[in-house]
Design an enzyme around this catalytic site. Sequence first.
Site, short mmCIF file in Angstrom:
data_model
loop_
_atom_site.label_atom_id
_atom_site.label_comp_id
_atom_site.label_asym_id
_atom_site.label_seq_id
_atom_site.Cartn_x
_atom_site.Cartn_y
_atom_site.Cartn_z
N ARG A 20 0.82 -1.21 0.00
CA ARG A 20 0.00 0.00 0.00
C ARG A 20 0.86 1.26 0.00
O ARG A 20 0.97 1.96 -0.99
CB ARG A 20 -0.95 -0.03 1.21
CG ARG A 20 -2.10 0.98 1.13
CD ARG A 20 -1.73 2.41 1.51
NE ARG A 20 -1.20 2.53 2.86
CZ ARG A 20 -0.78 3.68 3.36
NH1 ARG A 20 -0.80 4.80 2.63
NH2 ARG A 20 -0.27 3.73 4.59
N ASP A 21 1.50 1.53 1.11
CA ASP A 21 2.32 2.74 1.21
C ASP A 21 3.46 2.71 0.21
O ASP A 21 3.85 3.73 -0.36
CB ASP A 21 2.86 2.88 2.63
CG ASP A 21 3.28 4.30 2.97
OD1 ASP A 21 3.45 5.10 2.05
OD2 ASP A 21 3.45 4.59 4.17
N HIS A 211 5.09 4.20 12.70
CA HIS A 211 5.27 4.16 11.24
C HIS A 211 6.26 5.26 10.89
O HIS A 211 5.92 6.45 10.93
CB HIS A 211 3.91 4.40 10.57
CG HIS A 211 3.94 4.42 9.07
ND1 HIS A 211 3.42 3.41 8.31
CD2 HIS A 211 4.42 5.34 8.20
CE1 HIS A 211 3.57 3.70 7.02
NE2 HIS A 211 4.18 4.88 6.94
N HIS A 213 9.24 7.07 8.36
CA HIS A 213 9.85 7.24 7.05
C HIS A 213 11.33 7.58 7.27
O HIS A 213 11.71 8.14 8.28
CB HIS A 213 9.15 8.35 6.27
CG HIS A 213 7.82 7.92 5.74
ND1 HIS A 213 7.55 7.81 4.40
CD2 HIS A 213 6.69 7.53 6.38
CE1 HIS A 213 6.30 7.39 4.23
NE2 HIS A 213 5.75 7.21 5.42
N CYS A 244 4.27 9.62 0.77
CA CYS A 244 2.91 10.15 0.80
C CYS A 244 2.69 11.10 -0.36
O CYS A 244 3.43 12.09 -0.49
CB CYS A 244 2.65 10.86 2.13
SG CYS A 244 1.01 11.63 2.22
N ASN A 253 9.56 4.53 3.29
CA ASN A 253 9.46 4.00 4.65
C ASN A 253 10.79 3.35 5.05
O ASN A 253 11.66 3.11 4.21
CB ASN A 253 8.37 2.92 4.71
CG ASN A 253 7.01 3.44 4.31
OD1 ASN A 253 6.25 3.92 5.14
ND2 ASN A 253 6.70 3.34 3.03
#
Length: 313
Positions: A20-21, A211, A213, A244, A253
Amino acid sequence: MNEFDLVLPTAVDIREVGMRDGLQLEDPVPLADKLAMLESLVATGVRRIEVTSFVSPKAVPALADADQVAAELHRFDGVHFSALVANPRGAVRAVDAGIAHLEYVVSAADSHSRANAGRSTAEAVAAVGQIAELAHGAGGSLEVIVATAWDCPFDGRTPVARTVDVTRAAVTAGADQLCLGDTIGTTTPARVVRLLDEVRRACPGVPLGVHFHDTRGTGQANALAALQAGVTQLDSSVGGLGGCPFAPGASGNIATEELVYWLADADVATGIDLDAVLAAAAVTERAVGHQLPSSLYRAGGRNAPRGAVVSGG
């Protein structure tokens, strides 16, 4: 114990977010390639995978095939699959597609909330209860991910009290667990620990993840600080892929293989096989068609020849 010993948990629960990310900023990947990536990630032994996002296909074209991906999840046993949603409409789509474990993003910073979701933080928080009801009604769970928990690309530093207020409101409205997101990769270990302490005081007993980055090279240091502070749930992305689309300057990430690498040396169990993650990174690199940012992926594991490149792209 001597002065050099680290106080760490015996095991951590890593959620793989590359599907996803990791993919949301990429050009759309064909479904067959995406499923090959998913199969390679399941083979690593990871127990939790954020598999897609039910958002507007116009806003995030790379995830327009969310329903098609969800339809294939029955092929994989023993994995906790979850999907991100941006509003109640997305939650309905996810539940209808068979994914009941939902993640809902609430930006602690108003400007990022408006850029990311088209509404204020207060308006985003107001939807938590409805999304929680949808998830619980389908036998699932709701995790609220607090974006820009430390800093916002538009508003600057996010006050600790503001982030804490968002977490408290989310739990009151029905969130089962929380995750704090360093959306633009600006936080540092000391700030990580301070915010974790404040959120725990405000939301005692609520499962809390992080979470990070790696935009400024502090992601793994932040992960270590979080673990020393007692966190046992971390997000990471194969190959360090991600970012993002609504936060200028946000890059990938923390890389799953780099996290697994140092945790293994610290005798912290993850249940994830490093060689399998490197193989999954090669599959991912072929799928996206460009080099992945992970330093460990480029260098190889400890036994790789000096200067070796394990790139599969």
